[in-house]
Design a protein around this motif. Structure first.
Motif, mmCIF file in Angstrom:
data_model
loop_
_atom_site.group_PDB
_atom_site.id
_atom_site.type_symbol
_atom_site.label_atom_id
_atom_site.label_comp_id
_atom_site.label_asym_id
_atom_site.label_seq_id
_atom_site.Cartn_x
_atom_site.Cartn_y
_atom_site.Cartn_z
ATOM 1 N N ARG A 1 8.148 -13.376 2.626
ATOM 2 C CA ARG A 1 7.963 -12.044 2.029
ATOM 3 C C ARG A 1 9.164 -11.767 1.138
ATOM 4 O O ARG A 1 10.300 -11.733 1.611
ATOM 5 C CB ARG A 1 7.829 -10.968 3.088
ATOM 6 C CG ARG A 1 7.567 -9.599 2.451
ATOM 7 C CD ARG A 1 7.081 -8.603 3.474
ATOM 8 N NE ARG A 1 6.975 -7.280 2.903
ATOM 9 C CZ ARG A 1 5.925 -6.804 2.239
ATOM 10 N NH1 ARG A 1 4.869 -7.563 2.073
ATOM 11 N NH2 ARG A 1 5.913 -5.584 1.758
ATOM 12 N N ASP B 1 3.861 -12.468 -0.642
ATOM 13 C CA ASP B 1 3.516 -12.461 0.774
ATOM 14 C C ASP B 1 2.700 -13.720 1.030
ATOM 15 O O ASP B 1 1.498 -13.741 0.785
ATOM 16 C CB ASP B 1 2.717 -11.199 1.096
ATOM 17 C CG ASP B 1 2.531 -10.991 2.589
ATOM 18 O OD1 ASP B 1 3.112 -11.744 3.385
ATOM 19 O OD2 ASP B 1 1.780 -10.068 2.951
ATOM 20 N N SER C 1 0.419 -13.364 -3.509
ATOM 21 C CA SER C 1 0.208 -12.415 -2.431
ATOM 22 C C SER C 1 -1.272 -12.056 -2.361
ATOM 23 O O SER C 1 -1.960 -12.002 -3.383
ATOM 24 C CB SER C 1 1.031 -11.158 -2.703
ATOM 25 O OG SER C 1 0.967 -10.268 -1.619
#
Length: 164
Positions: free
Chosen positions: A59, A70, A88
């Motif tokens: 992250r 992420d 992400s």
């Protein structure tokens, strides 16, 4: 900016591959710490954390731009290899792989980036050129702000590689 000052960017069957290399006058321990320690990462990349194992959570939060990475660690070999996707959620996978190799008293750091077709590959590679300059400065104990002029020059040079 000389093309010798930047990495390589080429088209692939699925998009682009960038390869950026830096010779750093620091051992692998120090370079690895910059890639993986949350306090060190914040000096040159952005605030974040990486669980140091294959499958571990990644992250990274670029607060100023609103971009949040992420993803998961896809390859891990302590002080040698760290790979994860620069994406992400439902975004396309953008695999990136950091490799460290001894180089005399220092370390050669290589970053390989996979960038999907239709994305601005020159911008992505140029952004990492700036962050690698920040990493080198942080290793010397003199963190710098993102070098926007370097980014612009590198982006132009990467675009020229793709056009050539």
């Amino acid at each position: 900016m000389s093309t010798a000052d930047i990495g390589t960017l080429q088209r692939t069957a699925t998009g682009f591959e960038g390869r950026l290399t830096r010779r750093l006058d620091h051992g692998a321990d120090a370079v690895w710490r910059m890639l993986t320690d949350p306090q060190a990462m914040a000096q040159w990349l952005a605030p974040g954390s990486i669980e140091l194992r294959t499958g571990g959570a990644v992250r990274i939060d670029f607060v100023d731009s609103g971009i949040v990475i992420d993803s998961r660690v896809t390859a891990f070999e302590a002080q040698r290899v760290l790979a994860y996707s620069w994406s992400s959620g439902n975004e396309p996978e953008r695999p990136m792989r950091w490799e460290l190799a001894p180089a005399g008293e220092g370390t050669t750091l290589t970053l390989a980036l996979q960038i999907p077709a239709g994305e601005d590959a020159a911008k992505a590679c140029a952004g990492f050129e700036g962050h690698l300059d920040m990493l080198a400065a942080a290793l010397e104990g003199v963190p710098i702000k993102f070098p926007f002029e370097r980014f612009l020059q590198a982006r132009s040079a990467y675009n020229a590689q793709l056009a050539g």
